[in-house]
Motif scaffolding. Structure first.
Motif, mmCIF file in Angstrom:
data_model
loop_
_atom_site.group_PDB
_atom_site.id
_atom_site.type_symbol
_atom_site.label_atom_id
_atom_site.label_comp_id
_atom_site.label_asym_id
_atom_site.label_seq_id
_atom_site.Cartn_x
_atom_site.Cartn_y
_atom_site.Cartn_z
ATOM 1 N N THR A 21 3.128 5.919 -2.701
ATOM 2 C CA THR A 21 4.316 6.696 -3.039
ATOM 3 C C THR A 21 4.343 6.987 -4.538
ATOM 4 O O THR A 21 4.733 8.074 -4.957
ATOM 5 N N TRP A 22 3.931 6.024 -5.345
ATOM 6 C CA TRP A 22 3.911 6.236 -6.795
ATOM 7 C C TRP A 22 2.818 7.200 -7.213
ATOM 8 O O TRP A 22 2.953 7.893 -8.205
ATOM 9 N N ASN B 47 10.046 5.362 1.293
ATOM 10 C CA ASN B 47 9.045 4.575 2.014
ATOM 11 C C ASN B 47 8.338 3.558 1.140
ATOM 12 O O ASN B 47 7.544 2.769 1.630
ATOM 13 N N GLY B 48 8.623 3.519 -0.148
ATOM 14 C CA GLY B 48 8.059 2.494 -1.017
ATOM 15 C C GLY B 48 8.815 1.181 -0.946
ATOM 16 O O GLY B 48 8.371 0.170 -1.486
ATOM 17 N N LEU B 49 9.962 1.166 -0.281
ATOM 18 C CA LEU B 49 10.742 -0.060 -0.131
ATOM 19 C C LEU B 49 10.171 -0.905 1.017
ATOM 20 O O LEU B 49 9.545 -0.382 1.931
ATOM 21 N N PRO B 50 10.397 -2.211 1.004
ATOM 22 C CA PRO B 50 9.747 -3.110 1.977
ATOM 23 C C PRO B 50 10.422 -3.144 3.351
ATOM 24 O O PRO B 50 10.847 -4.201 3.830
ATOM 25 N N ALA C 150 12.596 5.223 8.403
ATOM 26 C CA ALA C 150 12.697 4.929 6.971
ATOM 27 C C ALA C 150 11.330 4.942 6.302
ATOM 28 O O ALA C 150 11.214 5.323 5.135
ATOM 29 N N GLU C 151 10.289 4.542 7.012
ATOM 30 C CA GLU C 151 8.954 4.528 6.425
ATOM 31 C C GLU C 151 8.318 5.911 6.375
ATOM 32 O O GLU C 151 7.368 6.120 5.634
ATOM 33 N N LEU D 86 0.824 -1.206 0.000
ATOM 34 C CA LEU D 86 0.000 0.000 0.000
ATOM 35 C C LEU D 86 0.861 1.261 0.000
ATOM 36 O O LEU D 86 0.574 2.226 -0.712
ATOM 37 N N GLN D 87 1.945 1.244 0.771
ATOM 38 C CA GLN D 87 2.809 2.415 0.790
ATOM 39 C C GLN D 87 3.545 2.604 -0.530
ATOM 40 O O GLN D 87 3.761 3.737 -0.959
#
Length: 106
Positions: A28-29, A81-84, A74-75, A23-24
């Motif tokens: 972000t996109w 924040n699009g990274l897991p 980081a989130e 979802l993040q």
């Protein structure tokens, strides 16, 4: 009492982390919805933190606090924040907690 995190707890934690990260990444996109990502991070931190605390591996314990704070920061940073990060946090928390509990039992 500390106990190993079983399959049900792992499944729940990975489901919450995976859905949160997906979802993040989507938000972000879509730049218009990016302001919603901190709210989602707070909800994920509460859900994951309460579940880990139930097993004795809470995010506010000294041995877990650095990972928890690093993941939260980081989130919240908009560019990354699009990274897991939540999935990596859950994976590392489960791995380290279950190893520590297994080492105590020996």
């Amino acid at each position: 009492m500390e106990q190993k995190i079983g399959p049900g707890g792992k499944g729940f934690l990975f489901a919450v982390a995976g859905l949160t990260d997906a979802l993040q990444a989507f938000l972000t996109w879509t730049v218009i919805l990016m302001p919603l990502t901190p709210f989602i991070s707070i909800c994920a931190w509460i859900a994951i933190g309460l579940t880990l605390a139930h097993y004795g591996a809470g995010p506010l314990k000294a041995r877990n606090a650095l990972r928890s704070v690093a993941t939260s920061v980081a989130e919240i940073v908009p560019a990354i924040n699009g990274l897991p990060f939540w999935t990596v946090y859950v994976w590392s928390s489960i791995l380290l907690h279950n190893r520590r509990i297994g080492a105590k039992a020996v």
